[in-house]
Motif scaffolding. Sequence first.
Motif, PDB file in Angstrom:
ATOM      1  N   GLU A 103      -6.124   0.713 -12.015  1.00 39.19           N
ATOM      2  CA  GLU A 103      -6.315   0.502 -10.572  1.00 39.19           C
ATOM      3  C   GLU A 103      -5.772  -0.844 -10.107  1.00 39.19           C
ATOM      4  N   PHE A 104      -5.794  -1.795 -11.023  1.00 41.89           N
ATOM      5  CA  PHE A 104      -5.346  -3.155 -10.709  1.00 41.89           C
ATOM      6  C   PHE A 104      -3.879  -3.141 -10.258  1.00 41.89           C
ATOM      7  N   TYR A 105      -3.148  -2.078 -10.706  1.00 44.60           N
ATOM      8  CA  TYR A 105      -1.687  -2.056 -10.482  1.00 44.60           C
ATOM      9  C   TYR A 105      -1.257  -1.055  -9.404  1.00 44.60           C
ATOM     10  N   PHE A 106      -2.241  -0.333  -8.824  1.00 43.68           N
ATOM     11  CA  PHE A 106      -1.830   0.690  -7.841  1.00 43.68           C
ATOM     12  C   PHE A 106      -1.042   0.040  -6.693  1.00 43.68           C
ATOM     13  N   GLU A 107      -1.628  -1.026  -6.114  1.00 43.37           N
ATOM     14  CA  GLU A 107      -0.988  -1.619  -4.938  1.00 43.37           C
ATOM     15  C   GLU A 107       0.389  -2.210  -5.248  1.00 43.37           C
ATOM     16  N   PRO A 108       0.526  -3.008  -6.337  1.00 41.09           N
ATOM     17  CA  PRO A 108       1.859  -3.538  -6.643  1.00 41.09           C
ATOM     18  C   PRO A 108       2.912  -2.441  -6.826  1.00 41.09           C
ATOM     19  N   PHE A 109       2.552  -1.342  -7.467  1.00 42.86           N
ATOM     20  CA  PHE A 109       3.559  -0.292  -7.682  1.00 42.86           C
ATOM     21  C   PHE A 109       3.811   0.502  -6.403  1.00 42.86           C
ATOM     22  N   ARG A 110       2.791   0.661  -5.562  1.00 45.78           N
ATOM     23  CA  ARG A 110       3.052   1.320  -4.274  1.00 45.78           C
ATOM     24  C   ARG A 110       3.988   0.450  -3.440  1.00 45.78           C
ATOM     25  N   ALA A 139       6.741   3.154  -5.258  1.00 44.99           N
ATOM     26  CA  ALA A 139       6.286   4.410  -5.893  1.00 44.99           C
ATOM     27  C   ALA A 139       5.873   5.422  -4.825  1.00 44.99           C
ATOM     28  N   ASP A 140       6.354   6.662  -4.976  1.00 52.19           N
ATOM     29  CA  ASP A 140       5.865   7.738  -4.095  1.00 52.19           C
ATOM     30  C   ASP A 140       4.639   8.411  -4.714  1.00 52.19           C
ATOM     31  N   GLY A 141       4.683   8.556  -6.052  1.00 52.46           N
ATOM     32  CA  GLY A 141       3.541   9.148  -6.761  1.00 52.46           C
ATOM     33  C   GLY A 141       3.053   8.152  -7.801  1.00 52.46           C
ATOM     34  N   ILE A 142       1.717   8.038  -7.904  1.00 53.65           N
ATOM     35  CA  ILE A 142       1.128   7.157  -8.923  1.00 53.65           C
ATOM     36  C   ILE A 142       0.215   8.002  -9.789  1.00 53.65           C
ATOM     37  N   THR A 143       0.581   8.143 -11.052  1.00 54.32           N
ATOM     38  CA  THR A 143      -0.206   8.934 -11.990  1.00 54.32           C
ATOM     39  C   THR A 143      -0.828   7.998 -13.022  1.00 54.32           C
ATOM     40  N   PHE A 144      -2.153   8.150 -13.232  1.00 55.44           N
ATOM     41  CA  PHE A 144      -2.815   7.309 -14.231  1.00 55.44           C
ATOM     42  C   PHE A 144      -3.596   8.196 -15.183  1.00 55.44           C
ATOM     43  N   HIS A 145      -4.077   7.611 -16.283  1.00 56.07           N
ATOM     44  CA  HIS A 145      -4.709   8.397 -17.350  1.00 56.07           C
ATOM     45  C   HIS A 145      -6.237   8.400 -17.242  1.00 56.07           C
ATOM     46  N   VAL A 146      -6.837   9.592 -17.389  1.00 52.78           N
ATOM     47  CA  VAL A 146      -8.304   9.655 -17.366  1.00 52.78           C
ATOM     48  C   VAL A 146      -8.878   8.907 -18.563  1.00 52.78           C
ATOM     49  N   GLU A 147      -8.120   8.839 -19.669  1.00 53.10           N
ATOM     50  CA  GLU A 147      -8.614   8.101 -20.849  1.00 53.10           C
ATOM     51  C   GLU A 147      -8.777   6.613 -20.535  1.00 53.10           C
ATOM     52  N   MET A 207      10.921   4.374  -0.252  1.00 55.49           N
ATOM     53  CA  MET A 207       9.540   4.868  -0.418  1.00 55.49           C
ATOM     54  C   MET A 207       9.153   5.660   0.818  1.00 55.49           C
ATOM     55  N   GLY A 208       8.546   6.791   0.541  1.00 55.67           N
ATOM     56  CA  GLY A 208       8.135   7.612   1.686  1.00 55.67           C
ATOM     57  C   GLY A 208       6.923   6.989   2.369  1.00 55.67           C
ATOM     58  N   THR A 209       6.721   7.381   3.654  1.00 63.29           N
ATOM     59  CA  THR A 209       5.488   6.974   4.343  1.00 63.29           C
ATOM     60  C   THR A 209       4.342   7.722   3.659  1.00 63.29           C
ATOM     61  N   ALA A 210       3.114   7.440   4.087  1.00 68.89           N
ATOM     62  CA  ALA A 210       1.962   8.099   3.437  1.00 68.89           C
ATOM     63  C   ALA A 210       2.176   9.612   3.426  1.00 68.89           C
ATOM     64  N   LEU A 228      -3.434   3.950  -0.258  1.00 63.33           N
ATOM     65  CA  LEU A 228      -2.165   3.205  -0.288  1.00 63.33           C
ATOM     66  C   LEU A 228      -1.002   4.065   0.205  1.00 63.33           C
ATOM     67  N   GLY A 229      -1.272   5.351   0.429  1.00 62.80           N
ATOM     68  CA  GLY A 229      -0.235   6.233   0.980  1.00 62.80           C
ATOM     69  C   GLY A 229       0.601   6.922  -0.084  1.00 62.80           C
ATOM     70  N   ALA A 230       0.195   6.813  -1.343  1.00 58.88           N
ATOM     71  CA  ALA A 230       0.969   7.476  -2.412  1.00 58.88           C
ATOM     72  C   ALA A 230       0.296   8.799  -2.791  1.00 58.88           C
ATOM     73  N   ALA A 231       1.092   9.654  -3.427  1.00 54.48           N
ATOM     74  CA  ALA A 231       0.541  10.884  -4.005  1.00 54.48           C
ATOM     75  C   ALA A 231      -0.163  10.492  -5.298  1.00 54.48           C
ATOM     76  N   ALA A 232      -1.261  11.190  -5.601  1.00 53.87           N
ATOM     77  CA  ALA A 232      -2.076  10.804  -6.765  1.00 53.87           C
ATOM     78  C   ALA A 232      -1.927  11.827  -7.891  1.00 53.87           C
ATOM     79  N   GLY A 233      -1.794  11.302  -9.106  1.00 56.25           N
ATOM     80  CA  GLY A 233      -1.701  12.188 -10.280  1.00 56.25           C
ATOM     81  C   GLY A 233      -2.653  11.714 -11.361  1.00 56.25           C
ATOM     82  N   LEU A 234      -3.161  12.685 -12.128  1.00 57.37           N
ATOM     83  CA  LEU A 234      -3.983  12.362 -13.301  1.00 57.37           C
ATOM     84  C   LEU A 234      -3.279  12.890 -14.539  1.00 57.37           C
ATOM     85  N   SER A 235      -3.342  12.130 -15.615  1.00 56.76           N
ATOM     86  CA  SER A 235      -2.688  12.549 -16.849  1.00 56.76           C
ATOM     87  C   SER A 235      -3.677  12.549 -18.009  1.00 56.76           C
TER      88      SER A 235
END
Length: 260
Positions: free
Chosen positions: A89-96, A100-108, A1-4, A151-158
Motif C-alpha cells: 500500500e505504501f507504493y500505490f500512490e507513487p506508482f499511480r 500505472a493504469d492497473g495496480i495489482t498486489f499480492h494477498v500474501e 495514464m488514463g483518468t480514473a 487513486l483512480g487506478a484499476a485494482a488487481g489481486l494476485s
Amino acid sequence: MGTADSSIDFYKTLARSPRVILPSLLACDFANLERDIRELEKAGVQGLHLDVMDGHFVPNLSIGVPVVEAVRRVTDLVLDVHLMLSDPEFYFEPFRKAGADGITFHVEAIADLEKPGHNYARTGCQPDDLADVWFLFKTHVHSALEKVHRLGAAAGLSIIPPTDVALLKPFLSECENALVMSVMPGFGGQKFDPRGKEKLAWIRENASPEMLRSVDGGVNETTLMDCKLSGATGLVMGTAIFRGNQIQERFRMLNEELQK
Ligand code: DX5
Ligand code: ZN
C-alpha cells in the motif's frame, strides 16, 4: 495514464475482448526499452505488464517508479503494474502518479502484515492459516483495494501457486483483475505450474465476466491453450515474446494461436 474512469474502463474493455496478451517487460532489453515498446505497439499490443520486485517479497529486484514514469512518457498503452512488494500500500500512490493504469498486489503480502513472523510470500497461504485474523485480513485487503480505486487506478489481486484461490472470494467484486501466478514470482523464464489452470476455472465460476482473469508465468505457445480453455482472459507473457529479438513475429504468432 488514463483518468480514473478510463483506467478502470480499460480493464473492463480488456476483459470483454476475447483474450488479451500482456507482454511482461521483465524480459525486454532494458538497454533498448523504447525500441522494444515500439515493436510491441507495431504488433498491436493493447497493454504492458510491468513487474516491480523489492528483493524482499520475492528474491529479486527489478524496476521501480522511475522506469514506470519513463515507460509512461513513451507510450499510451495500458500499464498493468504487478507489485511483488511487501507492504504494497505504501507504493500505490507513487506508482499511480508514475502512470500505472492497473495496480495489482499480492494477498500474501497482506497476510504477512497481519501475521508477522510467517512468510506467506514464499509458503503461500490457506484460509485456515488466517482463521485467527480473518476479520483483520479481510478489512485490510478491502481497504487496500479501496485505496487503489481512490487513486483512480484499476485494482488487481494476485496469488502465488501454493496459495488457495478461495482466499480471493471476499474480494472478487472489488477487483478489475485477478492475477493467477503460474510460477513462483521473482523471475521470468520458469516452467508453467499447472495448478494455475484450476484456479482460473474457479475464478471463471465465481467472478464477474467483467473482471480480467489473468495468468502470469511460463505462458507460451505450449501452455497458452490450457490457459485459454481454463478461462484466462489476460495472458502475461515475457520470455515467450522477447526471446530471440523477434518481438513482432512472436507476438503475432502467439496472438494468432490464442484467438483460434
Ligand atoms: C514473475 C513475473 C512474471 C514474469 C513472466 O515474477 O510476475 O510476469 O515476468 O515471465 P515469463 O512469461 O517469462 O514466465
Ligand atoms: Zn508479473
